[in-house]
Design a protein around this motif. Structure first.
Motif, PDB file in Angstrom:
ATOM      1  N   TRP A 272      10.224  29.574 -14.227  1.00 22.69           N
ATOM      2  CA  TRP A 272      10.559  28.135 -13.417  1.00 22.69           C
ATOM      3  C   TRP A 272       9.504  28.242 -12.288  1.00 22.69           C
ATOM      4  O   TRP A 272       9.037  27.767 -11.840  1.00 22.69           O
ATOM      5  N   MET A 273       8.540  29.418 -12.132  1.00 24.96           N
ATOM      6  CA  MET A 273       8.293  30.118 -11.037  1.00 24.96           C
ATOM      7  C   MET A 273       6.677  28.735 -11.756  1.00 24.96           C
ATOM      8  O   MET A 273       6.137  28.753 -11.117  1.00 24.96           O
ATOM      9  N   ILE A 274       5.988  29.010 -13.350  1.00 26.45           N
ATOM     10  CA  ILE A 274       4.977  28.980 -13.483  1.00 26.45           C
ATOM     11  C   ILE A 274       5.178  27.710 -13.179  1.00 26.45           C
ATOM     12  O   ILE A 274       4.229  26.973 -13.263  1.00 26.45           O
ATOM     13  N   GLY A 275       6.698  27.480 -13.884  1.00 24.83           N
ATOM     14  CA  GLY A 275       6.482  25.638 -13.645  1.00 24.83           C
ATOM     15  C   GLY A 275       6.895  25.341 -12.367  1.00 24.83           C
ATOM     16  O   GLY A 275       5.981  24.445 -12.352  1.00 24.83           O
ATOM     17  N   ALA A 276       7.077  25.517 -11.539  1.00 23.39           N
ATOM     18  CA  ALA A 276       6.748  25.380 -10.238  1.00 23.39           C
ATOM     19  C   ALA A 276       5.653  25.434  -9.964  1.00 23.39           C
ATOM     20  O   ALA A 276       5.119  24.457  -9.297  1.00 23.39           O
ATOM     21  N   SER A 277       5.253  25.845  -9.980  1.00 24.67           N
ATOM     22  CA  SER A 277       3.460  26.600  -9.686  1.00 24.67           C
ATOM     23  C   SER A 277       2.421  25.266 -10.412  1.00 24.67           C
ATOM     24  O   SER A 277       1.553  24.622 -10.308  1.00 24.67           O
ATOM     25  N   GLU A 278       2.589  24.590 -11.620  1.00 20.11           N
ATOM     26  CA  GLU A 278       2.279  23.286 -12.535  1.00 20.11           C
ATOM     27  C   GLU A 278       2.343  22.445 -11.595  1.00 20.11           C
ATOM     28  O   GLU A 278       1.087  21.513 -11.601  1.00 20.11           O
ATOM     29  N   LEU A 279       3.326  21.849 -11.295  1.00 20.11           N
ATOM     30  CA  LEU A 279       4.367  20.556 -11.025  1.00 20.11           C
ATOM     31  C   LEU A 279       3.507  20.879  -9.164  1.00 20.11           C
ATOM     32  O   LEU A 279       2.379  19.980  -9.014  1.00 20.11           O
ATOM     33  N   ASN A 280       3.294  21.854  -8.619  1.00 16.55           N
ATOM     34  CA  ASN A 280       3.037  21.797  -7.331  1.00 16.55           C
ATOM     35  C   ASN A 280       1.125  21.470  -7.473  1.00 16.55           C
ATOM     36  O   ASN A 280       0.428  21.356  -7.014  1.00 16.55           O
ATOM     37  N   ALA A 281       0.574  22.033  -8.086  1.00 18.47           N
ATOM     38  CA  ALA A 281      -1.183  21.788  -8.671  1.00 18.47           C
ATOM     39  C   ALA A 281      -1.145  20.538  -8.949  1.00 18.47           C
ATOM     40  O   ALA A 281      -2.463  20.825  -8.997  1.00 18.47           O
ATOM     41  N   SER A 282      -0.676  19.819  -9.554  1.00 17.21           N
ATOM     42  CA  SER A 282      -0.928  18.580 -10.831  1.00 17.21           C
ATOM     43  C   SER A 282      -0.547  17.131 -10.461  1.00 17.21           C
ATOM     44  O   SER A 282       1.002  17.594 -10.929  1.00 17.21           O
ATOM     45  N   ASP A 283      -0.823  16.655 -10.098  1.00 13.99           N
ATOM     46  CA  ASP A 283       0.356  15.424  -9.771  1.00 13.99           C
ATOM     47  C   ASP A 283       0.359  14.305 -11.242  1.00 13.99           C
ATOM     48  O   ASP A 283       2.078  14.302 -11.429  1.00 13.99           O
ATOM     49  N   SER A 284      -0.312  14.658 -12.370  1.00 17.67           N
ATOM     50  CA  SER A 284       0.085  14.573 -13.576  1.00 17.67           C
ATOM     51  C   SER A 284       1.176  15.007 -14.421  1.00 17.67           C
ATOM     52  O   SER A 284       2.261  14.591 -14.993  1.00 17.67           O
ATOM     53  N   ASN A 285       1.381  16.243 -13.824  1.00 24.56           N
ATOM     54  CA  ASN A 285       2.037  17.336 -14.378  1.00 24.56           C
ATOM     55  C   ASN A 285       3.664  16.769 -13.732  1.00 24.56           C
ATOM     56  O   ASN A 285       4.968  16.989 -14.051  1.00 24.56           O
ATOM     57  N   LYS A 286       3.653  15.831 -12.745  1.00 26.59           N
ATOM     58  CA  LYS A 286       4.942  16.047 -11.497  1.00 26.59           C
ATOM     59  C   LYS A 286       5.698  14.943 -12.142  1.00 26.59           C
ATOM     60  O   LYS A 286       6.137  14.111 -12.463  1.00 26.59           O
ATOM     61  N   ALA A 376      -4.188  31.983  -6.771  1.00 27.05           N
ATOM     62  CA  ALA A 376      -3.932  30.505  -6.462  1.00 27.05           C
ATOM     63  C   ALA A 376      -2.327  30.072  -6.419  1.00 27.05           C
ATOM     64  O   ALA A 376      -1.540  29.479  -5.153  1.00 27.05           O
ATOM     65  N   ASN A 377      -1.924  29.845  -7.312  1.00 30.07           N
ATOM     66  CA  ASN A 377      -0.902  28.641  -7.758  1.00 30.07           C
ATOM     67  C   ASN A 377       0.509  29.352  -7.132  1.00 30.07           C
ATOM     68  O   ASN A 377       1.628  29.017  -7.297  1.00 30.07           O
ATOM     69  N   HIS A 378       0.167  30.847  -7.118  1.00 36.18           N
ATOM     70  CA  HIS A 378       1.642  31.358  -7.014  1.00 36.18           C
ATOM     71  C   HIS A 378       1.800  32.487  -5.459  1.00 36.18           C
ATOM     72  O   HIS A 378       2.673  32.774  -5.450  1.00 36.18           O
ATOM     73  N   THR A 379       0.471  31.624  -4.802  1.00 34.61           N
ATOM     74  CA  THR A 379       1.001  32.465  -3.574  1.00 34.61           C
ATOM     75  C   THR A 379       1.952  31.067  -2.404  1.00 34.61           C
ATOM     76  O   THR A 379       1.919  30.629  -3.311  1.00 34.61           O
ATOM     77  N   PRO A 380       2.286  31.859  -1.237  1.00 38.13           N
ATOM     78  CA  PRO A 380       3.260  31.249  -0.389  1.00 38.13           C
ATOM     79  C   PRO A 380       2.610  29.979   0.000  1.00 38.13           C
ATOM     80  O   PRO A 380       1.448  29.968   0.481  1.00 38.13           O
ATOM     81  N   GLU A 381       3.638  28.716   0.056  1.00 38.82           N
ATOM     82  CA  GLU A 381       2.575  27.789   1.398  1.00 38.82           C
ATOM     83  C   GLU A 381       2.581  27.828   2.357  1.00 38.82           C
ATOM     84  O   GLU A 381       2.688  29.627   3.179  1.00 38.82           O
ATOM     85  N   LYS A 382       0.949  27.643   2.875  1.00 43.28           N
ATOM     86  CA  LYS A 382       0.481  27.511   3.916  1.00 43.28           C
ATOM     87  C   LYS A 382       1.259  27.309   4.954  1.00 43.28           C
ATOM     88  O   LYS A 382       1.472  26.100   4.925  1.00 43.28           O
ATOM     89  N   GLN A 383       0.572  27.666   6.189  1.00 41.47           N
ATOM     90  CA  GLN A 383       0.773  26.486   7.678  1.00 41.47           C
ATOM     91  C   GLN A 383       0.414  25.596   7.914  1.00 41.47           C
ATOM     92  O   GLN A 383      -0.720  24.909   6.696  1.00 41.47           O
ATOM     93  N   LYS A 384       0.956  24.361   8.281  1.00 40.94           N
ATOM     94  CA  LYS A 384       0.262  23.287   8.438  1.00 40.94           C
ATOM     95  C   LYS A 384      -0.667  23.372   9.037  1.00 40.94           C
ATOM     96  O   LYS A 384      -0.866  24.327  10.418  1.00 40.94           O
ATOM     97  N   GLU A 385      -1.590  22.991   9.302  1.00 38.86           N
ATOM     98  CA  GLU A 385      -3.439  23.062   9.874  1.00 38.86           C
ATOM     99  C   GLU A 385      -3.529  21.836  11.170  1.00 38.86           C
ATOM    100  O   GLU A 385      -3.491  20.191  10.321  1.00 38.86           O
ATOM    101  N   PHE A 386      -3.177  21.778  12.014  1.00 41.55           N
ATOM    102  CA  PHE A 386      -2.922  20.587  13.016  1.00 41.55           C
ATOM    103  C   PHE A 386      -4.288  20.074  13.525  1.00 41.55           C
ATOM    104  O   PHE A 386      -5.511  21.243  14.038  1.00 41.55           O
TER     105      PHE A 386
END
Length: 516
Positions: A272-286, A376-386
């Protein structure tokens, strides 16, 4: 005796019959019911590939939501099938059952029709007691809502404070209700300050808003856009695009099932985490996932694509943060959210006294014993950069304002330990929950002393508060807008600082959420 030769007409008829038969067979294969039967037969025929001790099929209960796309994408669909990467890589199949009715989903869990069920940690304290005999265990996080939930409001309501006394449609003890509770708190209101109109679901809340029977409603996307388009002058007051850490989707299993299927659940989590990471990294996968969701949810493809983009699909690193495994993480954990909402719902009269402690309710094994998810694809989300604060943000109307009376010694701006504790109790959790909104901190004083000196002092005090949140809670420096009002913005009714009580009210710090 010589065989008879076929006539040209006979040959044509035979060819036509063969073509007709093939055409009929192809049409049959396109029939969804026939395809499903073939999959079932294939599944049974190849069940020998299932690992020893594993269930041939894991049944997972879901709703019409984009946050489960990581698993559905990795599964190559909603139905158990041999093309699934769960099957090819881990030797078992996964079947997603869409059960949008809340009570029916819980009955399916209790009866064993599903092995894992969806839940949201914010609302889970209200149902833990009812599931006590099954010893429910939170096994992993699937997502954070990031635009999937919103509050729409009629004309004239532009700030949280404008909701006071208004009718708000909301489904009680659901993520919608949790979102409303948080937003009201950020605006110095409570649910008792508004008129709650209880409805069965967020869909019904949208209908109530469009019918004009309520002033505001907590709805799902894309119903928020539909409401705004159909109710003249209305607007999205706020959504989880800014309220980033309030609604967390998780999956829950019975303790007995967890103990007897640890390896299989760990494989489910990893895939599941592999699938989520692939979606986060690629619009075509989305886009591919949107096609899968469109078929599984019977929804338009564009709807499903937007639904995926309205969440943060949780990675392995996000799960480490969620379960409190990263010592340097200063954001919202599952335990933070669960404990806060247990108190909030109980205060509103929804008994959570039977809700067990987070330690007994969650298992970290799936996350801690999964060591292969690196990179990198499995690291946590970073804070928003203001970006740096622009002048127009100084005077921009805020979404909400919360007053906190922070005590300073006369003429000083250093924060004492009691002041820090007060900030943490009354505002820090709000700042972390609305992580994509800017924070304007306004220092205020009474009228004792020189005005210019008071203005300068009040700005230093506001900056001291920001510095504390930056250093202690790792919030981005550019997130803060610092204002020193001195005595120029007294509390209504205390404009003359006419007594000690009024002077005390005016010596305050205002925390405002400002949306870029």
């Amino acid at each position: 005796m010589a065989g008879k030769r076929l006539t040209p007409l006979s040959k044509i008829l035979i060819v036509a019959a063969i073509i007709g038969g093939v055409y009929y067979l192809l049409n049959m294969l396109r029939d969804p019911e026939v395809k499903e039967k073939i999959n079932e037969v294939t599944s049974k025929a190849s069940s020998s590939k299932t690992k020893d001790g594993y269930n041939d099929v894991l049944n997972i209960g879901v709703v019409t939501w984009g946050g489960y796309a990581g698993g559905q994408y990795f599964n190559e669909g909603f139905k158990a099938n041999t093309e699934s990467r769960f099957y090819k890589d881990y030797g078992f199949k996964v079947n997603f059952k869409v059960i949008d009715d809340f009570d029916a989903s819980r009955d399916a869990f209790k009866n064993g029709d599903i092995d894992l069920m969806w839940a949201t940690i914010d609302a889970f304290p209200t149902e833990v007691a009812g599931l006590a005999q099954y010893q429910p265990q939170v096994v992993f996080q699937a997502d954070w809502s990031r635009g999937g939930d919103a509050i729409v409001a009629r004309r004239g309501i532009s700030r949280v404070s404008d909701l006071k006394g208004k009718k708000i449609a909301v489904a009680p003890m659901t993520p919608s209700h949790s979102f409303l509770i948080w937003l009201l708190e950020a605006g110095d209101l409570t649910p008792k300050d508004v008129s709650i109109v209880e409805v069965p679901s967020a869909i019904d809340a949208a209908d109530a808003f469009k019918s004009g029977t309520v002033d505001a409603a907590v709805v799902w996307s894309p119903d928020d856009a539909d409401c705004v388009s159909k109710v003249a002058g209305s607007r999205v007051l706020e959504s989880t695009k800014n309220a980033t850490h309030i609604i967390a989707d998780v999956f829950v299993a019975k303790k007995e099932f967890v103990e007897t299927h640890k390896d299989q659940l760990r494989d489910l989590y990893e895939g599941w985490m592999i699938g989520a990471s692939e979606l986060n990294a690629s619009d075509s996968n989305k886009r591919k996932a949107a096609k899968i969701l469109a078929e599984g949810l019977s929804q338009p493809e564009d709807f499903c694509y937007d639904a995926i983009n309205n969440v943060r699909l949780a990675t392995h690193g996000d799960n480490e943060n969620f379960f409190g495994l990263n010592q340097g993480y200063k954001g919202v954990t599952g335990e933070d959210l669960y404990n806060k909402m247990k108190v909030k719902y109980n205060d509103l009269g929804y008994s959570t006294s039977g809700a067990k402690s987070w330690r007994l309710l969650s298992t970290k094994d799936l996350v801690t014993k999964t060591t292969s998810l690196t990179g990198a694809n499995h690291t946590p989300e970073k804070q928003k950069e203001f970006t740096a604060v622009k002048p127009e943000l100084v005077d921009k109307e805020s979404l909400s304002s919360k007053k906190v009376s922070i005590s300073f010694n006369t003429g000083e701006y250093k924060l004492g330990e009691n002041a820090k504790q007060l900030i943490d109790i009354q505002f820090t959790s709000i700042a972390r929950a609305f992580a994509n909104a800017r924070i304007r901190i306004e220092g205020n004083t009474d009228n004792v002393g020189n005005r210019n000196s008071n203005i300068a002092l009040s700005k230093k005090r506001a900056q001291a508060v920001a510095d504390y949140l930056i250093s202690e809670h790792s919030m981005p420096k550019n997130r803060f807008i610092i204002i020193g009002n001195g005595p120029d913005k007294p509390v209504p009714g205390c404009e003359r600082n006419q007594n000690a009580d009024c002077k005390a009210k005016n010596r305050r710090t205002d925390f405002e959420l400002v949306v870029d």
